[in-house]
Design a protein around this motif. Sequence first.
Motif, short mmCIF file in Angstrom:
data_model
loop_
_atom_site.label_atom_id
_atom_site.label_comp_id
_atom_site.label_asym_id
_atom_site.label_seq_id
_atom_site.Cartn_x
_atom_site.Cartn_y
_atom_site.Cartn_z
N ALA A 8 54.39 27.80 26.98
CA ALA A 8 54.36 29.19 27.47
C ALA A 8 53.63 29.22 28.79
CB ALA A 8 53.65 30.09 26.47
N THR A 9 54.17 30.00 29.72
CA THR A 9 53.52 30.19 31.02
C THR A 9 52.95 31.59 31.06
OG1 THR A 9 55.15 28.73 32.04
CG2 THR A 9 53.84 30.11 33.52
N LEU A 10 51.65 31.67 31.35
CA LEU A 10 50.96 32.96 31.45
C LEU A 10 50.27 33.05 32.79
CD1 LEU A 10 50.90 32.22 28.22
CD2 LEU A 10 49.47 34.21 28.16
N SER A 11 50.07 34.27 33.23
CA SER A 11 49.41 34.53 34.51
C SER A 11 48.23 35.45 34.27
CB SER A 11 50.41 35.19 35.47
OG SER A 11 49.76 35.60 36.65
N ASP A 12 47.14 35.21 35.01
CA ASP A 12 46.00 36.12 34.89
C ASP A 12 46.02 37.12 36.03
OD1 ASP A 12 44.97 34.83 37.11
OD2 ASP A 12 43.29 33.92 36.06
N ASP A 13 45.03 37.97 36.12
CA ASP A 13 45.03 39.04 37.13
C ASP A 13 44.83 38.52 38.55
OD1 ASP A 13 42.39 38.35 36.72
OD2 ASP A 13 41.65 40.39 37.05
N HIS A 14 44.47 37.26 38.71
CA HIS A 14 44.32 36.68 40.04
C HIS A 14 45.55 35.87 40.43
CE1 HIS A 14 40.15 37.92 39.92
NE2 HIS A 14 39.99 37.28 38.78
N ASP A 15 46.65 36.07 39.72
CA ASP A 15 47.90 35.35 39.93
C ASP A 15 47.76 33.84 39.77
OD1 ASP A 15 49.47 37.61 40.26
OD2 ASP A 15 49.02 37.73 42.41
N VAL A 16 46.82 33.42 38.95
CA VAL A 16 46.70 32.02 38.60
C VAL A 16 47.53 31.83 37.34
CG1 VAL A 16 45.14 30.17 37.91
CG2 VAL A 16 44.39 31.87 39.58
N ARG A 17 48.40 30.83 37.37
CA ARG A 17 49.28 30.60 36.23
C ARG A 17 48.79 29.40 35.42
NH1 ARG A 17 54.86 29.52 37.82
NH2 ARG A 17 53.85 28.28 39.41
N TYR A 18 48.99 29.50 34.11
CA TYR A 18 48.61 28.46 33.17
C TYR A 18 49.78 28.17 32.26
CZ TYR A 18 43.84 29.66 34.55
OH TYR A 18 42.71 29.91 35.27
N GLU A 19 49.88 26.92 31.82
CA GLU A 19 50.85 26.55 30.80
C GLU A 19 50.11 26.17 29.53
OE1 GLU A 19 54.90 24.96 32.83
OE2 GLU A 19 53.31 23.47 32.58
N PHE A 20 50.56 26.73 28.41
CA PHE A 20 50.00 26.46 27.09
C PHE A 20 51.08 25.77 26.27
CE2 PHE A 20 47.71 30.06 28.68
CZ PHE A 20 46.44 30.01 28.13
N ALA A 21 50.81 24.59 25.76
CA ALA A 21 51.75 23.89 24.88
C ALA A 21 51.26 24.09 23.44
CB ALA A 21 51.83 22.42 25.22
N LEU A 22 52.06 24.82 22.66
CA LEU A 22 51.68 25.20 21.29
C LEU A 22 52.84 24.96 20.34
CD1 LEU A 22 50.40 28.62 22.49
CD2 LEU A 22 48.90 27.01 21.37
N ASP A 23 52.53 24.87 19.05
CA ASP A 23 53.61 24.83 18.07
C ASP A 23 54.21 26.23 17.94
OD1 ASP A 23 51.82 26.26 16.50
OD2 ASP A 23 51.48 24.64 15.07
N GLN A 24 55.25 26.37 17.16
CA GLN A 24 55.96 27.65 17.07
C GLN A 24 55.06 28.78 16.57
OE1 GLN A 24 59.04 27.84 18.30
NE2 GLN A 24 59.03 30.04 18.01
N HIS A 25 54.23 28.51 15.58
CA HIS A 25 53.35 29.54 15.05
C HIS A 25 52.26 29.92 16.06
CE1 HIS A 25 55.18 29.32 11.12
NE2 HIS A 25 55.02 28.01 11.13
N GLY A 26 51.74 28.93 16.76
CA GLY A 26 50.72 29.20 17.77
C GLY A 26 51.28 30.01 18.93
N LEU A 27 52.52 29.70 19.33
CA LEU A 27 53.17 30.46 20.40
C LEU A 27 53.41 31.90 19.97
CD1 LEU A 27 54.49 30.59 23.18
CD2 LEU A 27 56.61 29.84 22.10
N MET A 28 53.84 32.08 18.73
CA MET A 28 54.07 33.43 18.23
C MET A 28 52.77 34.23 18.21
SD MET A 28 55.82 34.68 14.61
CE MET A 28 56.54 33.08 14.44
N ALA A 29 51.69 33.60 17.77
CA ALA A 29 50.39 34.28 17.73
C ALA A 29 49.91 34.63 19.13
CB ALA A 29 49.37 33.40 17.02
N LEU A 30 50.03 33.70 20.06
CA LEU A 30 49.59 33.95 21.44
C LEU A 30 50.40 35.07 22.08
CD1 LEU A 30 47.84 33.19 23.89
CD2 LEU A 30 49.60 31.52 24.49
#
Length: 155
Positions: A102-124
């Motif tokens: 999953a790719t997420l962005s914070d309020d400073h336009d810094v992007r992060y990638e999170f590698a999670l299993d299906q349940h973790g991705l759903m929770a996030l």
Amino acid sequence: MEIVAWVVGVVVLLAVLLALWRFLTLRSRGQTVLLRRLPASGLHGWRHGTLRYDGDQLLYYKLRSLSPRADHVFHRQQLEFLDSRNVSEEEGGFMSRDLRIATLSDDHDVRYEFALDQHGLMALTAWVEAAPDIRHERIDYAALRDRITRGKNGK
């Protein structure tokens, strides 16, 4: 010379105890994740760790860190879910192909990638998207007044 040996021994013992405490407490109560800050080229930048949800904060603890505090704190209202993708062929060499990134962005336009299993991705995803819009939060003027006056309320 004997004092130096004792000091070194105590420091090593404290480091081992802190590492053991962190390993036992975090691994049992968090979501395993691989995280990297973008832009990153190729396979560089991935860090193993644990995510813990704490109200409106997402706490990230690196696997190879001795700090008792979170290594990175994400605030829910500052995160935006951008997209998700499957693990690439290159990434499949060191992480499970069952993970989603999953790719997420914070309020400073810094992007992060999170590698999670299906349940973790759903929770996030649910946690990020369930954040109340900051414009819709009502100010509790009574609580604010009590906080300013430290509960005296003019008495």
